[in-house]
Design a protein around this motif. Structure first.
Motif, PDB file in Angstrom:
ATOM      1  N   GLN A 181       0.815  -1.411  -0.019  1.00  0.00           N
ATOM      2  CA  GLN A 181      -0.260   0.017   0.322  1.00  0.00           C
ATOM      3  C   GLN A 181       1.001   1.065   0.002  1.00  0.00           C
ATOM      4  O   GLN A 181       0.543   2.325   0.034  1.00  0.00           O
ATOM      5  N   GLY A 182       1.873   1.107  -0.087  1.00  0.00           N
ATOM      6  CA  GLY A 182       2.958   1.986  -0.203  1.00  0.00           C
ATOM      7  C   GLY A 182       3.284   2.852   1.522  1.00  0.00           C
ATOM      8  O   GLY A 182       3.922   4.194   0.931  1.00  0.00           O
ATOM      9  N   PHE A 183       2.741   2.338   2.487  1.00  0.00           N
ATOM     10  CA  PHE A 183       2.993   2.993   3.935  1.00  0.00           C
ATOM     11  C   PHE A 183       4.169   3.572   4.398  1.00  0.00           C
ATOM     12  O   PHE A 183       5.547   2.366   3.853  1.00  0.00           O
ATOM     13  N   SER A 184       4.761   4.474   5.255  1.00  0.00           N
ATOM     14  CA  SER A 184       5.770   4.796   5.021  1.00  0.00           C
ATOM     15  C   SER A 184       6.004   5.442   6.652  1.00  0.00           C
ATOM     16  O   SER A 184       4.395   6.315   7.030  1.00  0.00           O
ATOM     17  N   ASP A 187       3.481   9.045   6.820  1.00  0.00           N
ATOM     18  CA  ASP A 187       2.311   8.945   5.963  1.00  0.00           C
ATOM     19  C   ASP A 187       0.911   9.392   7.283  1.00  0.00           C
ATOM     20  O   ASP A 187       1.194   8.467   8.948  1.00  0.00           O
ATOM     21  N   VAL A 189      -2.353   8.009   7.210  1.00  0.00           N
ATOM     22  CA  VAL A 189      -3.779   7.304   6.747  1.00  0.00           C
ATOM     23  C   VAL A 189      -4.978   7.286   7.009  1.00  0.00           C
ATOM     24  O   VAL A 189      -5.332   6.759   8.166  1.00  0.00           O
ATOM     25  N   SER A 191      -8.891   6.299   6.853  1.00  0.00           N
ATOM     26  CA  SER A 191      -9.571   4.981   6.540  1.00  0.00           C
ATOM     27  C   SER A 191     -10.625   5.142   7.381  1.00  0.00           C
ATOM     28  O   SER A 191     -11.364   6.032   8.321  1.00  0.00           O
ATOM     29  N   VAL A 208      -0.665   0.253   8.747  1.00  0.00           N
ATOM     30  CA  VAL A 208      -0.301   1.127   9.297  1.00  0.00           C
ATOM     31  C   VAL A 208       0.406   1.287  10.424  1.00  0.00           C
ATOM     32  O   VAL A 208       1.350   1.833  10.348  1.00  0.00           O
ATOM     33  N   THR A 236      -2.308  12.244   3.328  1.00  0.00           N
ATOM     34  CA  THR A 236      -1.307  11.594   2.423  1.00  0.00           C
ATOM     35  C   THR A 236      -1.954  10.041   1.789  1.00  0.00           C
ATOM     36  O   THR A 236      -1.264  10.224   1.145  1.00  0.00           O
ATOM     37  N   GLN A 237      -2.284   9.542   2.552  1.00  0.00           N
ATOM     38  CA  GLN A 237      -2.873   8.363   1.795  1.00  0.00           C
ATOM     39  C   GLN A 237      -4.184   8.180   2.596  1.00  0.00           C
ATOM     40  O   GLN A 237      -4.870   8.424   3.499  1.00  0.00           O
ATOM     41  N   ILE A 238      -4.857   7.436   1.733  1.00  0.00           N
ATOM     42  CA  ILE A 238      -6.641   7.410   1.538  1.00  0.00           C
ATOM     43  C   ILE A 238      -6.840   5.770   1.081  1.00  0.00           C
ATOM     44  O   ILE A 238      -6.561   5.098   0.368  1.00  0.00           O
ATOM     45  N   LEU A 239      -7.271   4.831   2.101  1.00  0.00           N
ATOM     46  CA  LEU A 239      -7.529   3.997   1.836  1.00  0.00           C
ATOM     47  C   LEU A 239      -9.438   3.549   1.405  1.00  0.00           C
ATOM     48  O   LEU A 239     -10.146   3.971   1.709  1.00  0.00           O
TER      49      LEU A 239
END
Length: 239
Positions: A181-184, A187, A189, A191, A208, A236-239
């Motif tokens: 999922q490209g998490f770092s 991030d 996230v 959801s 996460v 920065t990220q959306i599930l």
């Protein structure tokens, strides 16, 4: 990341690196768009709630590593702490009613599913952790009971972690999911997904934490609030 060979439990593997790096940074931010509630837990606060839960499991309910615990709860900040507490205590989590479970953590509206369980802890899921009112005799109120327990926990071993999967397998799955999922660790996230199955729980929560990222979890999401929330929470990220 701490290697699972040096950690006996999932919380040690996923929380210790976070606590060493930035213990006061937000780790879980929980919204309920139906009520307007917002609760934010730092890594340290999440760890404290998890430790209290683990102490509750061990000292009040008398469970030992390898015991099975059913968790009948939605995606919620209290659920996040309960899960980590179960794993810290070395118990196996199942996400459904289970006749072999020695303890059930259940939302107040799911108590009918716990009638045959030897021990039950009920959660109101009130944003501020208020107790459940008018509980049946023999059912423990989680919010009341957990507060008297200590903020630190010394693990004493671990059995299976999640639906018969050992700690190593769950942690490996969480790390693979985070990479996919490209998490770092930088991030945030967003959801609104459920944690009702092992796969959902790994992809939407443990991945996460395993990445060192932080989660913005929304219940009853209002689509009209999404863009503003992405901005205000620096998502920065959306599930």
């Amino acid at each position: 990341m701490r290697d699972v060979d040096q950690a006996t439990t999932l919380p040690e593997a996923v929380l210790d690196p976070i606590l060493e790096r930035e213990p006061a940074a937000p780790r879980i931010t929980w919204y309920d768009d139906a009520t307007g509630a917002r609760i934010e837990l730092s890594g340290l606060t999440l760890a404290n709630w998890a430790a209290k839960t683990a102490n509750l499991i061990r000292d009040e309910f008398g469970l030992t590593p390898g015991a099975r615990v059913a968790v009948l709860l939605p995606a919620h900040w209290q659920t996040a702490a309960v899960l980590l507490g179960c794993w810290w205590a070395g118990t196996e989590v199942v996400l459904r009613p289970d006749p072999d479970a020695e303890l059930v953590f259940a939302a107040a509206d799911r108590l009918a599913e716990t009638e045959d369980a030897p021990e039950v802890a009920a959660l109101s899921l009130d944003p501020m952790g208020a107790p459940v009112r008018d509980l049946p005799i023999g059912v423990t109120d989680y919010a009341t009971a957990v507060r008297v327990h200590g903020d630190h926990f010394l693990p004493g071993g671990a059995g299976a972690a999640l639906d018969s999967m050992p700690v190593r397998e769950v942690l490996t799955a969480a790390r693979k999911s985070a990479a996919r999922q490209g998490f770092s660790e930088t991030d945030r996230v967003l959801s609104s997904g459920s944690w009702d199955t092992a796969e959902e729980l790994i992809d939407r929560y443990l991945a996460v934490l395993a990445a060192g990222a932080s989660l913005v979890q929304v219940a009853d999401p209002d689509p009209a609030l999404r863009d503003r929330r992405v901005d205000t929470e620096r998502v920065t990220q959306i599930l």
